[in-house]
Structure formats: structure tokens, C-alpha cells
Design a protein around this motif. Structure first.
Motif, PDB file in Angstrom:
ATOM      1  N   ARG A 190     -11.890  61.699 -39.984  1.00 31.01           N
ATOM      2  CA  ARG A 190     -13.143  62.265 -39.401  1.00 31.01           C
ATOM      3  C   ARG A 190     -14.084  61.203 -39.198  1.00 31.01           C
ATOM      4  N   SER A 191     -13.899  60.287 -39.944  1.00 27.36           N
ATOM      5  CA  SER A 191     -14.908  59.230 -40.108  1.00 27.36           C
ATOM      6  C   SER A 191     -14.349  58.309 -38.797  1.00 27.36           C
ATOM      7  N   ARG A 192     -13.565  58.410 -38.401  1.00 26.11           N
ATOM      8  CA  ARG A 192     -12.781  57.467 -37.275  1.00 26.11           C
ATOM      9  C   ARG A 192     -13.637  58.127 -35.864  1.00 26.11           C
ATOM     10  N   ASN A 193     -13.775  59.348 -35.918  1.00 25.60           N
ATOM     11  CA  ASN A 193     -14.380  59.890 -34.697  1.00 25.60           C
ATOM     12  C   ASN A 193     -16.014  59.608 -34.692  1.00 25.60           C
ATOM     13  N   GLY A 194     -16.493  59.140 -35.621  1.00 23.18           N
ATOM     14  CA  GLY A 194     -17.852  58.781 -35.474  1.00 23.18           C
ATOM     15  C   GLY A 194     -18.992  59.604 -36.344  1.00 23.18           C
ATOM     16  N   ASP A 195     -18.600  60.353 -37.118  1.00 24.88           N
ATOM     17  CA  ASP A 195     -19.373  61.189 -37.945  1.00 24.88           C
ATOM     18  C   ASP A 195     -19.795  60.416 -39.198  1.00 24.88           C
ATOM     19  N   ASN A 196     -21.090  60.309 -39.338  1.00 23.33           N
ATOM     20  CA  ASN A 196     -21.695  59.566 -40.301  1.00 23.33           C
ATOM     21  C   ASN A 196     -21.427  60.188 -41.876  1.00 23.33           C
ATOM     22  N   PRO A 238     -17.272  52.039 -26.232  1.00 23.87           N
ATOM     23  CA  PRO A 238     -16.002  51.990 -26.872  1.00 23.87           C
ATOM     24  C   PRO A 238     -15.988  51.810 -28.489  1.00 23.87           C
ATOM     25  N   ARG A 239     -15.065  52.477 -29.108  1.00 26.74           N
ATOM     26  CA  ARG A 239     -15.142  52.275 -30.726  1.00 26.74           C
ATOM     27  C   ARG A 239     -15.093  50.856 -31.034  1.00 26.74           C
ATOM     28  N   PRO A 240     -15.796  50.365 -31.972  1.00 27.90           N
ATOM     29  CA  PRO A 240     -15.459  48.961 -32.557  1.00 27.90           C
ATOM     30  C   PRO A 240     -14.308  48.783 -33.022  1.00 27.90           C
ATOM     31  N   GLY A 241     -13.824  47.699 -32.825  1.00 23.97           N
ATOM     32  CA  GLY A 241     -12.454  47.352 -33.413  1.00 23.97           C
ATOM     33  C   GLY A 241     -12.364  47.398 -35.122  1.00 23.97           C
ATOM     34  N   MET A 300     -15.664  49.382 -42.953  1.00 26.96           N
ATOM     35  CA  MET A 300     -16.339  50.588 -42.270  1.00 26.96           C
ATOM     36  C   MET A 300     -18.102  50.489 -42.259  1.00 26.96           C
ATOM     37  N   THR A 301     -18.497  49.625 -43.509  1.00 22.93           N
ATOM     38  CA  THR A 301     -19.839  49.414 -43.677  1.00 22.93           C
ATOM     39  C   THR A 301     -20.597  48.277 -42.750  1.00 22.93           C
ATOM     40  N   ARG A 302     -19.617  47.592 -42.317  1.00 17.86           N
ATOM     41  CA  ARG A 302     -20.078  46.527 -41.176  1.00 17.86           C
ATOM     42  C   ARG A 302     -20.964  47.078 -40.103  1.00 17.86           C
ATOM     43  N   ARG A 303     -21.821  46.330 -39.899  1.00 22.18           N
ATOM     44  CA  ARG A 303     -22.872  46.631 -38.711  1.00 22.18           C
ATOM     45  C   ARG A 303     -22.017  46.200 -37.342  1.00 22.18           C
ATOM     46  N   GLY A 304     -22.374  47.063 -36.224  1.00 18.46           N
ATOM     47  CA  GLY A 304     -21.669  46.554 -35.075  1.00 18.46           C
ATOM     48  C   GLY A 304     -22.691  45.552 -34.441  1.00 18.46           C
ATOM     49  N   ALA A 343      -9.804  49.069 -37.551  1.00 20.24           N
ATOM     50  CA  ALA A 343      -8.827  48.675 -38.715  1.00 20.24           C
ATOM     51  C   ALA A 343      -9.321  49.176 -39.863  1.00 20.24           C
ATOM     52  N   ALA A 344     -10.424  49.787 -40.159  1.00 17.27           N
ATOM     53  CA  ALA A 344     -10.737  50.379 -41.528  1.00 17.27           C
ATOM     54  C   ALA A 344      -9.928  51.743 -41.474  1.00 17.27           C
ATOM     55  N   PHE A 345      -9.791  52.488 -40.389  1.00 12.99           N
ATOM     56  CA  PHE A 345      -9.082  53.906 -40.362  1.00 12.99           C
ATOM     57  C   PHE A 345      -7.736  53.371 -40.881  1.00 12.99           C
ATOM     58  N   TRP A 346      -6.917  52.466 -40.298  1.00  9.40           N
ATOM     59  CA  TRP A 346      -5.645  52.169 -40.642  1.00  9.40           C
ATOM     60  C   TRP A 346      -5.443  51.747 -42.172  1.00  9.40           C
TER      61      TRP A 346
END
Length: 123
Positions: free
Chosen positions: A61-67, A6-9, A111-115, A13-16
Motif C-alpha cells: 500500500r505504501s508503494r502506491n503513495g499513500d502516506n 514517476p515513482r522515485p527509485g 522510505m523516509t528519504r525526501r525526494g 528499493a524500500a518496497f523490495w
């Protein structure tokens, strides 16, 4: 195609944060462009609105996981925050645009936090 994890929370939050900042940039830029100011300041308002639209695109686009888009969005957020902060000294930035710095920075930090690494289940 969906991913297994799953996408990290914090990505959501960064997207919103970036989505709110993009709306604030577009509204503030259009308000600055619509008042009776010299042409240079009106052009800066239009540029701010365009940056807000680009931020919205990159955030999606970054929400979809593209680095690549994630790094571009972080760079745009940092540069935009610095540019708005410096132009605020001239007094030509609308208050809504100035307040957009806060969600821009918050989104870049999130967005720069590590999971967290996935822990194996105890057997």
C-alpha cells in the motif's frame, strides 16, 4: 489513474527491502512455531509470521503513495526490529528472522528519504 511524476527509485528499493523482510519474517516465524518449544515461544513465532504478513500488506500500500500506510509501515518496521532484537537475547528467534532486521531498517530509512525537488528546465 496514473500520476504525472514517476515513482522515485528509493521508494521501489524500500518496497523490495520490505518485501524480502516480510518473506523472511513469515518463514522464520513459521519455522519457530513448528518446532517443539514451550507454548509462549511458539506463539511468538506465529506472531512473527503475522507481523510479516502485515508488513507485506503495508509495503504494497505504501508503494502506491499513500502516506498513512507509509507511516504505518515505517512504525511497524521499527517496532518489529526492536522486538526481534530484544527477543534474540532469549535465543528463541530463528536466524532467518534475525536477519530480517537488516532489510526492515533499510526499507524504513529509504522510505523516509525526501525526494529531490523537480528542477525547472533551462530555457
Amino acid at each position: 489513474m496514473t500520476s504525472d511524476q514517476p515513482r522515485p527509485g528509493f521508494v521501489t528499493a524500500a518496497f523490495w527491502c520490505w518485501a524480502a523482510a516480510a518473506v523472511m519474517l513469515m518463514v522464520g516465524g513459521l519455522l519457530t512455531a513448528s518446532v517443539n518449544l514451550p507454548t509462549v515461544f511458539r506463539a511468538a513465532g506465529v506472531l512473527t509470521a503475522v507481523v510479516g504478513a502485515a508488513m507485506a500488506f503495508l509495503a504494497g500500500r505504501s508503494r502506491n503513495g499513500d502516506n498513512r500506510f507509509r507511516r504505518a509501515a515505517v512504525a511497524l518496521a521499527v517496532v518489529t526490529s526492536a522486538w526481534i532484537g530484544l527477543s534474540a537475547a532469549l535465543g528463541v528467534v530463528h536466524l532467518i528472522t534475525l536477519l530480517a532486521i537488516l532489510p526492515l531498517i533499510a526499507g524504513a530509512v529509504l522510505m523516509t528519504r525526501r525526494g529531490r525537488p523537480v528542477q525547472e528546465e533551462a530555457q
